[in-house]
Design an enzyme around this catalytic site. Structure first.
Site, PDB file in Angstrom:
ATOM      1  N   ARG A   1      35.693  44.491  46.555  1.00  0.00           N
ATOM      2  CA  ARG A   1      34.989  45.123  45.615  1.00  0.00           C
ATOM      3  C   ARG A   1      34.266  46.329  46.057  1.00  0.00           C
ATOM      4  NH1 ARG A   1      32.152  44.242  42.249  1.00  0.00           N
ATOM      5  NH2 ARG A   1      33.037  45.121  40.548  1.00  0.00           N
TER       6      ARG A   1
ATOM      7  N   TYR B   1      36.802  38.224  40.985  1.00  0.00           N
ATOM      8  CA  TYR B   1      37.430  39.306  41.420  1.00  0.00           C
ATOM      9  C   TYR B   1      36.999  39.526  43.006  1.00  0.00           C
ATOM     10  CZ  TYR B   1      38.240  40.486  36.792  1.00  0.00           C
ATOM     11  OH  TYR B   1      38.490  40.497  35.465  1.00  0.00           O
TER      12      TYR B   1
ATOM     13  N   GLU C   1      38.440  37.387  25.827  1.00  0.00           N
ATOM     14  CA  GLU C   1      38.828  37.380  27.168  1.00  0.00           C
ATOM     15  C   GLU C   1      37.897  37.524  28.173  1.00  0.00           C
ATOM     16  OE1 GLU C   1      42.223  40.051  26.844  1.00  0.00           O
ATOM     17  OE2 GLU C   1      42.829  39.038  25.120  1.00  0.00           O
ATOM     18  N   PRO C   2      36.919  36.993  28.265  1.00  0.00           N
ATOM     19  CA  PRO C   2      35.953  37.370  29.413  1.00  0.00           C
ATOM     20  C   PRO C   2      36.270  36.700  30.604  1.00  0.00           C
ATOM     21  CG  PRO C   2      35.202  35.435  28.050  1.00  0.00           C
ATOM     22  CD  PRO C   2      36.504  35.669  27.405  1.00  0.00           C
TER      23      PRO C   2
ATOM     24  N   TYR D   1      35.667  49.556  44.506  1.00  0.00           N
ATOM     25  CA  TYR D   1      35.155  50.209  43.348  1.00  0.00           C
ATOM     26  C   TYR D   1      33.536  50.681  43.663  1.00  0.00           C
ATOM     27  CZ  TYR D   1      38.466  46.786  41.605  1.00  0.00           C
ATOM     28  OH  TYR D   1      39.633  45.934  41.381  1.00  0.00           O
TER      29      TYR D   1
ATOM     30  N   CYS E   1      39.969  46.552  60.791  1.00  0.00           N
ATOM     31  CA  CYS E   1      40.023  47.941  61.525  1.00  0.00           C
ATOM     32  C   CYS E   1      40.177  48.923  60.389  1.00  0.00           C
ATOM     33  CB  CYS E   1      41.125  47.879  62.239  1.00  0.00           C
ATOM     34  SG  CYS E   1      40.789  46.875  63.733  1.00  0.00           S
ATOM     35  N   GLU E   2      39.242  49.193  59.539  1.00  0.00           N
ATOM     36  CA  GLU E   2      39.047  50.177  58.699  1.00  0.00           C
ATOM     37  C   GLU E   2      37.638  50.640  58.428  1.00  0.00           C
ATOM     38  OE1 GLU E   2      41.511  50.989  56.080  1.00  0.00           O
ATOM     39  OE2 GLU E   2      43.206  49.615  56.594  1.00  0.00           O
TER      40      GLU E   2
ATOM     41  N   ARG F   1      34.824  38.175  34.319  1.00  0.00           N
ATOM     42  CA  ARG F   1      33.822  38.420  35.119  1.00  0.00           C
ATOM     43  C   ARG F   1      32.403  37.868  34.292  1.00  0.00           C
ATOM     44  NH1 ARG F   1      33.469  43.105  38.058  1.00  0.00           N
ATOM     45  NH2 ARG F   1      34.773  44.039  36.674  1.00  0.00           N
TER      46      ARG F   1
ATOM     47  N   GLY G   1      35.522  42.477  29.462  1.00  0.00           N
ATOM     48  CA  GLY G   1      34.927  43.462  29.693  1.00  0.00           C
ATOM     49  C   GLY G   1      33.195  43.227  29.944  1.00  0.00           C
TER      50      GLY G   1
HETATM   51  N1  LLP Z   1      41.404  41.066  29.339  1.00  0.00           N
HETATM   52  C1  LLP Z   1      42.311  41.966  29.786  1.00  0.00           C
HETATM   53  C2  LLP Z   1      43.555  42.513  28.935  1.00  0.00           C
HETATM   54  C3  LLP Z   1      41.837  42.742  30.955  1.00  0.00           C
HETATM   55  O1  LLP Z   1      42.866  43.548  31.512  1.00  0.00           O
HETATM   56  C4  LLP Z   1      40.871  42.007  31.853  1.00  0.00           C
HETATM   57  C5  LLP Z   1      40.508  42.782  33.167  1.00  0.00           C
HETATM   58  C6  LLP Z   1      40.213  41.144  31.266  1.00  0.00           C
HETATM   59  C7  LLP Z   1      40.500  40.675  29.646  1.00  0.00           C
HETATM   60  C8  LLP Z   1      38.896  40.664  31.696  1.00  0.00           C
HETATM   61  O2  LLP Z   1      37.989  41.483  31.864  1.00  0.00           O
HETATM   62  P1  LLP Z   1      36.433  41.164  32.466  1.00  0.00           P
HETATM   63  O3  LLP Z   1      35.796  40.487  31.566  1.00  0.00           O
HETATM   64  O4  LLP Z   1      36.568  40.446  33.792  1.00  0.00           O
HETATM   65  O5  LLP Z   1      35.902  42.253  32.698  1.00  0.00           O
HETATM   66  N2  LLP Z   1      39.017  43.823  40.019  1.00  0.00           N
HETATM   67  C9  LLP Z   1      38.078  44.546  39.130  1.00  0.00           C
HETATM   68  C10 LLP Z   1      38.227  44.139  37.588  1.00  0.00           C
HETATM   69  C11 LLP Z   1      39.714  44.262  37.288  1.00  0.00           C
HETATM   70  C12 LLP Z   1      39.616  44.062  35.611  1.00  0.00           C
HETATM   71  C13 LLP Z   1      41.093  43.842  35.335  1.00  0.00           C
HETATM   72  N3  LLP Z   1      41.272  43.677  33.581  1.00  0.00           N
HETATM   73  C14 LLP Z   1      36.633  44.627  39.762  1.00  0.00           C
HETATM   74  O6  LLP Z   1      36.412  43.773  40.700  1.00  0.00           O
HETATM   75  O7  LLP Z   1      35.684  44.748  39.034  1.00  0.00           O
END
Ligand code: LLP
Length: 440
Positions: free
Chosen positions: A333, A393, A294-295, A337, A364-365, A297, A239
């Protein structure tokens, strides 16, 4: 911290000129910087070093290209996976199953069986029915399944509503009120071994306090479970957000400043890994457990760009459109979002005039746009641009909508660039399809 910058008016990724990459592989194409990925991983790991026993499980849903997985496996990363296919890719890339956690609300029996036989570190369980299913699959295989339960801390983390997960209205995890009882149930199932507790509050979070709040809210439960069931780890999820606005920020790029789109708030400052660590280390240390992160992004987001070429210009009485050869099927994205990706020309124009345009793709959107009413340098057909911060993503969420082949991916490492995924062909688009009664 990333490795994209202008040198003498040309946008470079590490030592490689992006215009040359675009000429060699064509556009649209994704390009990633190995140096940025390694740097992000090491910087986060370093910031978290005071914790001692820790494991960074890269959330490969953010970008699952084999060469990136291989690079991170070599750095010592574990992986956070959400499907059997992701585990298959980790193993193909040289990663270890015993450093993988398996998340997701809908694991199938086949996926559970596969992960179990591969020796997964932990199943992060999201419901009581899933617990029963894992127990049944493990019984059949004659194996013991290590599990953690994902607990929803009901913490509000400021982010887009589609990527917030830590509130009780979200489908993820088990409520704090139910968690102890669900652990009891798990303890009574003979083919399960309780290994940890997992939480995740959402994605693209730019403030550290909500992470600490989630840990503190869960601490009494974690300590109780540790005493009762011998927990081995706590996972705080992913996150950590990145900079999307002003991604290039410094150096030569300062010659023009992208302006915020109407009505969209200026993004908060980036969340530096050191700031994040400073906030979470103390409450995490108090748990006295191995800590998992769990990074997704944070590791790859600013390590990738999407290169695209301008095809046409078009004006209506109210808008100027710049039509490019990448579409929402390649990077969804902005449509999904309201994601903001900076637009940087691969060659800085001599004339620094800005104009307000919509940058749109060929799909076509009406949702097929990369920028709306944004002030950018004047672009003409043939010009190439980079959509910044597209490493997370981006490709993984691409589709072949409108029968548009999937893009190539290029990995830059120093002076070297390698095509790490070929562009799909039209033949690829029809592979596996058949018309009834006709030979395949
Ligand atoms: N752990 C769990 C349980 C998750 O559900 C996620 C992301 C992560 C770790 C990794 O999160 P991050 O560090 O990447 O923020 N497609 C969307 C983001 C979806 C995230 C889903 N879960 C976007 O493009 O913003």
């Amino acid at each position: 911290m990333h490795s994209f910058r202008y040198v003498d008016g040309s946008l470079k990724c590490e030592g490689v000129d992006l215009e040359s990459v675009a000429s060699e592989v064509g556009t649209p194409a994704y390009v990633y910087s190995a140096e940025t990925i390694r740097g992000n991983y090491r910087r986060l790991d370093q910031a978290l070093a005071p914790l001692g026993d820790r494991m960074i499980c890269y959330a490969m849903k953010a970008n699952g290209n084999l060469s990136l997985l291989n690079l991170l496996a070599k750095e010592g990363a574990g992986f956070d996976i959400v499907s059997g296919g992701e585990l298959f890719k980790v193993i193909k890339a040289g990663g270890r199953a015993d450093r993988c956690t398996f998340a997701g609300v809908g694991k199938t029996a086949t996926e559970i069986d596969y992960a179990l036989r591969q020796g997964i570190y932990s199943f992060n369980v999201e419901s009581e029915e899933e617990l029963e299913m894992i127990n049944a699959v493990a019984a059949k295989a004659g194996l013991i399944a290590p599990i953690a339960i994902r607990v929803n801390p009901d913490v509000d983390a400021p982010t887009h509503k589609y990527i917030s997960t830590g509130k009780s209205k979200n489908k993820f995890g088990i409520g704090l009120d139910r968690a102890a009882a669900v652990y009891e149930r798990a303890a009574a199932l003979p083919y399960l071994k309780i290994r940890g507790l997992q939480t995740h509050i959402g994605s693209q979070i730019l403030k550290a306090p909500p992470f600490a709040e989630a840990i503190r809210k869960l601490t009494p439960l974690v300590l109780e479970l540790k005493a009762k069931h011998g927990l081995e780890f706590f996972s705080i999820g992913g996150g950590v957000g990145i900079v999307y606005r002003g991604a290039l920020q410094s150096g030569d790029a300062a010659w023009w400043k992208g302006s915020a789109e109407n009505g969209v708030e200026e993004e908060a400052e980036r969340l530096a890994p050191e700031t994040y660590a400073a906030e979470v280390i103390e409450p995490l240390k108090a748990l006295g457990l191995r800590i998992l992160f769990e990074p997704g992004r944070f590791i790859v987001g600013n390590a990738g760009v999407l290169l695209t070429s301008v095809l046409y210009r078009k004006s209506t009485p109210t808008k100027n459109f710049v039509i490019v050869d990448a579409g929402m099927n390649d990077l969804i994205r902005p449509a999904l979002y309201e994601g903001h990706h900076e637009i940087e020309p691969l060659r800085q124009p001599k004339d620094a005039t800005l104009e307000k345009v919509d940058v749109v793709g060929p799909v076509c959107e009406s949702g097929d746009f990369f920028a709306q009413d944004r002030e950018i340098p004047v672009l003409t057909p043939g010009d190439r641009i980079a959509l910044m911060s597209s490493g997370a993503y981006g490709f993984v969420m691409a589709s072949t909508y409108n029968a548009r082949p999937l893009l190539p991916e290029v990995l830059v490492d120093g002076e070297k660039s390698t095509v790490v995924r070929e562009r799909q062909t039209w033949d690829d688009l029809i592979s596996g399809e058949k018309v009834p009664g006709e030979p395949a």
